[in-house]
Design a protein around this motif. Structure first.
Motif, PDB file in Angstrom:
ATOM      1  N   GLY A 176       5.587  14.679   2.458  1.00  0.00           N
ATOM      2  CA  GLY A 176       4.255  15.026   2.939  1.00  0.00           C
ATOM      3  C   GLY A 176       3.851  14.280   4.196  1.00  0.00           C
ATOM      4  N   GLU A 177       4.542  13.182   4.501  1.00  0.00           N
ATOM      5  CA  GLU A 177       4.192  12.383   5.676  1.00  0.00           C
ATOM      6  C   GLU A 177       4.374  13.164   6.974  1.00  0.00           C
ATOM      7  N   THR A 234       0.642   9.254   3.108  1.00  0.00           N
ATOM      8  CA  THR A 234      -0.312   8.913   4.172  1.00  0.00           C
ATOM      9  C   THR A 234      -0.013   7.539   4.778  1.00  0.00           C
ATOM     10  N   SER A 235       1.238   7.327   5.140  1.00  0.00           N
ATOM     11  CA  SER A 235       1.613   6.058   5.772  1.00  0.00           C
ATOM     12  C   SER A 235       0.917   5.895   7.117  1.00  0.00           C
ATOM     13  N   ARG A 236       0.863   6.976   7.871  1.00  0.00           N
ATOM     14  CA  ARG A 236       0.232   6.897   9.195  1.00  0.00           C
ATOM     15  C   ARG A 236      -1.221   6.458   9.084  1.00  0.00           C
ATOM     16  N   GLN A 237      -1.974   7.090   8.198  1.00  0.00           N
ATOM     17  CA  GLN A 237      -3.387   6.739   8.034  1.00  0.00           C
ATOM     18  C   GLN A 237      -3.555   5.311   7.536  1.00  0.00           C
ATOM     19  N   THR A 238      -2.620   4.862   6.698  1.00  0.00           N
ATOM     20  CA  THR A 238      -2.674   3.488   6.192  1.00  0.00           C
ATOM     21  C   THR A 238      -2.487   2.492   7.320  1.00  0.00           C
ATOM     22  N   VAL A 239      -1.477   2.723   8.156  1.00  0.00           N
ATOM     23  CA  VAL A 239      -1.215   1.824   9.286  1.00  0.00           C
ATOM     24  C   VAL A 239      -2.393   1.822  10.257  1.00  0.00           C
ATOM     25  N   PHE A 286      -3.144  -8.820   4.623  1.00  0.00           N
ATOM     26  CA  PHE A 286      -2.282  -7.736   4.168  1.00  0.00           C
ATOM     27  C   PHE A 286      -0.843  -8.233   4.212  1.00  0.00           C
ATOM     28  N   MET A 287      -0.137  -8.090   3.088  1.00  0.00           N
ATOM     29  CA  MET A 287       1.203  -8.652   2.960  1.00  0.00           C
ATOM     30  C   MET A 287       2.328  -7.690   3.381  1.00  0.00           C
ATOM     31  N   GLY A 288       1.972  -6.568   3.975  1.00  0.00           N
ATOM     32  CA  GLY A 288       3.016  -5.662   4.458  1.00  0.00           C
ATOM     33  C   GLY A 288       3.288  -4.494   3.530  1.00  0.00           C
ATOM     34  N   ASP A 289       4.344  -3.752   3.855  1.00  0.00           N
ATOM     35  CA  ASP A 289       4.721  -2.532   3.124  1.00  0.00           C
ATOM     36  C   ASP A 289       3.597  -1.503   3.160  1.00  0.00           C
ATOM     37  N   TYR A 290       3.224  -1.118   4.374  1.00  0.00           N
ATOM     38  CA  TYR A 290       2.192  -0.097   4.567  1.00  0.00           C
ATOM     39  C   TYR A 290       2.793   1.303   4.522  1.00  0.00           C
ATOM     40  N   VAL A 291       4.072   1.408   4.810  1.00  0.00           N
ATOM     41  CA  VAL A 291       4.710   2.714   4.963  1.00  0.00           C
ATOM     42  C   VAL A 291       5.624   3.045   3.786  1.00  0.00           C
ATOM     43  N   ASP A 292       6.114   4.310   3.801  1.00  0.00           N
ATOM     44  CA  ASP A 292       7.089   4.823   2.830  1.00  0.00           C
ATOM     45  C   ASP A 292       6.464   5.135   1.464  1.00  0.00           C
ATOM     46  N   LYS A 293       7.166   5.976   0.742  1.00  0.00           N
ATOM     47  CA  LYS A 293       6.843   6.378  -0.636  1.00  0.00           C
ATOM     48  C   LYS A 293       5.634   7.310  -0.735  1.00  0.00           C
ATOM     49  N   GLY A 294       4.515   6.971  -0.087  1.00  0.00           N
ATOM     50  CA  GLY A 294       3.326   7.813  -0.154  1.00  0.00           C
ATOM     51  C   GLY A 294       3.216   8.747   1.040  1.00  0.00           C
ATOM     52  N   LEU A 350       0.828  -1.209   0.000  1.00  0.00           N
ATOM     53  CA  LEU A 350       0.000   0.000   0.000  1.00  0.00           C
ATOM     54  C   LEU A 350       0.863   1.259   0.000  1.00  0.00           C
ATOM     55  N   HIS A 351       2.027   1.188   0.593  1.00  0.00           N
ATOM     56  CA  HIS A 351       3.030   2.259   0.548  1.00  0.00           C
ATOM     57  C   HIS A 351       2.462   3.667   0.740  1.00  0.00           C
ATOM     58  N   GLY A 352       1.925   3.903   1.906  1.00  0.00           N
ATOM     59  CA  GLY A 352       1.519   5.252   2.250  1.00  0.00           C
ATOM     60  C   GLY A 352       0.401   5.828   1.414  1.00  0.00           C
ATOM     61  N   ASP A 353      -0.454   4.970   0.868  1.00  0.00           N
ATOM     62  CA  ASP A 353      -1.594   5.434   0.075  1.00  0.00           C
ATOM     63  C   ASP A 353      -2.880   4.965   0.754  1.00  0.00           C
TER      64      ASP A 353
END
Length: 239
Positions: free
Chosen positions: A201-202, A146-151, A136-144, A82-85
């Motif tokens: 933006g994070e 909105t990592s916080r909201q994704t987590v 969910f297979m991981g990689d919720y953070v970085d690149k996007g 998901l990478h921060g999206d």
């Protein structure tokens, strides 16, 4: 899959630093593979247990009259990277149809409000398919941005449906945890690779955060508007 994405990022690091994979690298990769396999196995066991319960309920309700034709088919929905999206995170989960009352209907048509801000309270969510699970297979953070909201969204899902939703760590989460090791020099840290870690933006997600009891003056609050930061970030990406 996480092992493949992990290998790719690891190869990039090895190439740039001109050294062979360490034992820690190999163990970390093995751990990711084990977590992925364990998650799928747990989902399959959950399906089998649900099927057994439904079979018993069917037999008890029929009391020998008629035939129990319980369909044993099941589904596993898998979402990764998901990478921060947070918008994609909510959109993909919503498209599975697994959760009823996920989005507030009063806000659903409001274009100025991001999708992840249109969610109902987790207490109002309802699971719709007893024979389906979500992994969910991981990689919720970085690149996007909105990592916080994704987590937070994924965490709310696992808390609301502990027997149906499984979330495992991806290489990005493991790498950021690894960066906490004081023995790793700054140049060797994963966070040193700006293209693969925190989106500028994070940082706006943590300005004037009541959970951290920090205050920001009015001018800073205006500058810290998450929506404005995302627009600016997209403009930079287009350039």
């Amino acid at each position: 899959l996480p092992p493949a994405s992990y290998s790719y990022s690891r190869i990039s690091r090895i190439t740039s630093h001109s050294h062979e994979p360490t034992m820690k690298d190999i163990i970390l990769l093995a751990l990711i593979s084990f977590l992925a396999a364990s998650s799928i196995a747990a989902a399959e066991k959950t399906h089998e247990a649900n099927d057994h319960i439904q079979d018993q309920e069917c037999i008890a309700s029929n009391q020998g009259e008629g035939e129990c034709t319980n369909d044993s088919s099941s589904s596993v929905y898998v979402i990764g990277d998901l990478h921060g999206d947070a918008i994609c995170a909510v959109s993909w989960v919503n498209r599975t149809g697994l959760i009823a009352n996920l989005i507030d209907k009063d806000l659903s048509s409001t274009e100025t409000v991001p999708l992840f801000k249109k969610l109902n309270s987790p207490s109002e969510w309802r699971w719709t398919n007893d024979k389906a699970t979500l992994v969910f297979m991981g990689d919720y953070v970085d690149k996007g941005p909105t990592s916080r909201q994704t987590v937070e969204f994924v965490k709310d899902l696992t808390n609301a449906f502990p027997g149906k939703v499984t979330a495992i760590l991806g290489n990005h989460e493991l790498e950021l945890l690894r960066d906490r090791d004081a023995r790793i020099t700054p140049v060797e840290r994963y966070s040193a690779y700006s293209y693969a870690t925190v989106h500028p933006g994070e940082y706006h997600n943590y300005f004037n955060d009541p959970k951290q009891k920090k205050s920001v003056d009015a001018d800073s609050e205006a500058d810290a508007d998450p929506a404005a930061s995302q627009v600016a970030a997209r403009a930079l990406d287009e350039k």
